[in-house]
Enzyme design. Structure first.
Site, PDB file in Angstrom:
ATOM      1  N   ASP A 109       0.845  -1.195   0.000  1.00  0.00           N
ATOM      2  CA  ASP A 109       0.000   0.000   0.000  1.00  0.00           C
ATOM      3  C   ASP A 109       0.879   1.243   0.000  1.00  0.00           C
ATOM      4  O   ASP A 109       2.082   1.164   0.268  1.00  0.00           O
ATOM      5  CB  ASP A 109      -0.925   0.015   1.225  1.00  0.00           C
ATOM      6  N   GLU A 174       0.088  -1.107   5.796  1.00  0.00           N
ATOM      7  CA  GLU A 174       1.169  -0.565   6.632  1.00  0.00           C
ATOM      8  C   GLU A 174       1.041   0.936   6.831  1.00  0.00           C
ATOM      9  O   GLU A 174       1.242   1.456   7.927  1.00  0.00           O
ATOM     10  CB  GLU A 174       2.536  -0.895   6.009  1.00  0.00           C
TER      11      GLU A 174
HETATM   12  N1  LIG Z   1       7.800   3.275   5.300  1.00  0.00           N
HETATM   13  C1  LIG Z   1       7.341   3.157   6.619  1.00  0.00           C
HETATM   14  C2  LIG Z   1       6.271   4.184   6.898  1.00  0.00           C
HETATM   15  O1  LIG Z   1       6.184   5.165   6.218  1.00  0.00           O
HETATM   16  N2  LIG Z   1       5.444   3.898   7.882  1.00  0.00           N
HETATM   17  C3  LIG Z   1       4.380   4.745   8.310  1.00  0.00           C
HETATM   18  C4  LIG Z   1       3.564   3.898   9.243  1.00  0.00           C
HETATM   19  C5  LIG Z   1       2.258   4.459   9.690  1.00  0.00           C
HETATM   20  C6  LIG Z   1       1.604   4.037  10.794  1.00  0.00           C
HETATM   21  N3  LIG Z   1       0.444   4.737  10.861  1.00  0.00           N
HETATM   22  C7  LIG Z   1       0.406   5.519   9.847  1.00  0.00           C
HETATM   23  N4  LIG Z   1       1.518   5.334   9.129  1.00  0.00           N
HETATM   24  C8  LIG Z   1       4.943   5.975   8.994  1.00  0.00           C
HETATM   25  O2  LIG Z   1       4.274   7.025   8.917  1.00  0.00           O
HETATM   26  O3  LIG Z   1       6.023   5.916   9.593  1.00  0.00           O
HETATM   27 ZN   LIG Z   2       6.983   2.030   3.916  1.00  0.00          ZN
HETATM   28 ZN   LIG Z   3       5.540   5.056   4.273  1.00  0.00          ZN
END
Ligand SMILES: NCC(=O)N[C@@H](Cc1c[nH]cn1)C(=O)O
Ligand SMILES: [Zn+2]
Ligand SMILES: [Zn+2]
Length: 482
Positions: A109, A174
């Protein structure tokens, strides 16, 4: 893919030559992946996330993986509506008891993206320009996920035996807090039973030239504040002055959270932050990081700290609070004169060892409740945490780290830096806890890739050399005890 020919011995030069020869095909496939707008945060895109997961499962199967899709049930949105969650791929390739088993994780995603946000090109149409591949997800995380597949395919194409059994977890939520994944992995815990190492490529080098191995992440606690003042939006000329406006309440609440120099105003929020260990600052001073280049890259006039060590510590080992937006607020160009009936403020706190999401939630909501009381507004108000994801930190003295560093040295001919990262990958700590084995992050992309931002890209060099690093790592990780 069934391999009937006799296996050839490992040859990194042959693998890297194969990767170079297939560069155009790898770029084309990334273009196809970017074409799928698999935005996990919106209901409207959910079918595209599901399509993306199935697209990847098919590619894995074509390469000989067994790739099973696990359903996660429904997601319930704050307005009470429901949508089905995208399935998770649990895959494996090879079950040789004489080999170690490597688990790779990635996500399919992406963050939302619109051309009007300031993209130079359409975010979901890949553009190849000046050695860069632009498009949402190019670096976060479609490029790295495909890099793993290409590395495995390179072994297969050259009839080289894969040095390890491979398991994979590829999810589609994610960027929205990995909803449902913890529960699935806990339910399917035998899937992780025989895992010896875990490797995740879902982050970035610190700068643009030096590769790194990453051993820490911050967690993320995401909050909503809802304020409602009327049954419908109102003309500010007709009603302004007679209504306690929800938007003014919201600005008041959001403004109370953090000071101009980034200090979080929530009482007790720093209590559980791991104290500095002796000489910890030396860890940061040895890392290659140019504070001026960093400032220029993000286009800021002035940073909170003009000092390298303090900046790295603020990004990696201290919490931070960011305000992301206000749903329901007018945000288009022009002068709409509206009083919004209901607004939802969104902010998150990046958390660090030893902070716990549930405790942060309690402290934060109590603080906002007190601010609300002081505001003395008659409106309807609710503040709550929508998601709490854990931080992660891992020891560096293990074979997984050594294998990753060796793979980087083999391909880039430099010793990597060892970094932590301020972003979050919610599932990382669970992998570490459930397997009891080493987890590392082995990033493919560079620090200027613009993940979550306009004009996200991955450099062709990083995509191709990163795939070679994965080829080398698959061999190096199998060498423990040999
Ligand atoms: N590439 C990792 C990333 O971008 N993770 C997001 C995870 C997240 C959790 N809730 C919303 N987003 C991040 O923002 O760190
Ligand atoms: Zn990521
Ligand atoms: Zn990300």
């Amino acid at each position: 893919m069934a391999d009937t020919k006799e296996a050839k011995p490992f040859d990194l030069n042959a693998l890297t030559a194969h990767v170079d020869a297939n560069k155009d095909a790898y770029i084309k496939l990334l273009g196809e992946a970017i074409n799928i707008p698999s935005v996990s945060s919106s209901k409207e895109h959910r079918s595209q996330v599901i399509y993306m997961v199935k697209w990847m499962a098919n590619l894995l199967r074509e390469s000989g993986f067994s790739a099973e899709l696990f359903e996660l049930g429904d997601e319930t949105f704050p307005d009470g509506s429901k949508t089905v969650l995208p399935p998770v791929i649990l895959g494996h390739l090879g079950k040789d008891p004489k080999k170690k088993t490597l688990l790779i994780y990635g996500h399919l995603d992406v963050q939302p993206a619109h051309k009007e946000d300031g993209w130079a090109t359409e975010p979901f149409e890949m553009v190849h320009k000046d050695g860069r591949l632009f498009g949402r997800g190019a670096s976060d995380d479609k490029g790295p996920v495909l890099g793993w597949l290409h590395a495995i395919q390179a072994y297969q194409a050259l009839h080289m035996e894969l040095p390890v059994n491979i398991k994979c977890v590829f999810e589609g939520m994610e960027e929205s807090g990995s909803k449902g994944l913890d529960e699935l992995l806990i339910k399917q815990k035998e899937f992780l039973d025989d895992v010896d190492y875990v490797c995740i490529s879902d982050n970035y080098w610190l700068g643009t030239t030096k590769p790194c191995v990453t051993y820490g992440l911050r967690g993320v606690c995401y909050f909503f504040i809802e304020v409602q003042c009327a049954a419908k939006d109102l003309h500010s000329g007709l009603y302004g002055g007679s209504v306690h406006e929800a938007m003014s309440d919201m600005v008041y609440l959001l403004n109370s959270l953090v000071s101009v120099d980034g200090r979080i105003a929530i009482p007790g929020i720093m209590d559980d932050v791991e104290p500095l260990f002796k000489n910890e600052k030396l860890v940061y001073s040895d890392i290659e990081f140019n504070i001026d280049e960093y400032r220029q890259m993000i286009g800021c006039k002035k940073l909170i700290h003009e000092d390298k060590v303090k900046t790295l510590m603020s990004r990696w080992r201290y919490p931070s609070l960011s305000i992301h937006g206000i749903e329901g607020a007018f945000h288009d160009p022009g002068q709409k004169t509206v009083i919004p009936r209901k607004v939802i403020g969104k902010f998150s706190i990046r958390i660090v060892p030893d902070q716990k999401p549930q405790h942060i939630a309690k402290q934060t909501v109590e603080f906002l409740d007190a601010q609300w009381k002081a505001r003395n507004s008659p409106n309807t108000y609710k503040a709550y945490m929508v998601d709490g994801g854990n931080h992660w930190k891992a020891p560096l003295d293990n074979f997984n780290v050594k294998a990753a560093a060796k793979a980087i040295k083999n391909v880039y001919n430099v010793e990597p830096d060892f970094t932590r990262e301020g972003g979050s990958i919610p599932i990382t700590l669970l992998f570490q806890e459930m397997t009891g084995k080493s987890v590392i992050l082995l990033p493919m992309g560079a620090g200027d890739d613009g993940a979550h931002s306009q004009n996200e890209k991955i450099d062709v060099r990083n995509y191709i050399e990163g795939t070679k690093v994965f080829c080398s790592y698959l061999h190096e990780i199998a060498q423990e005890g040999k």
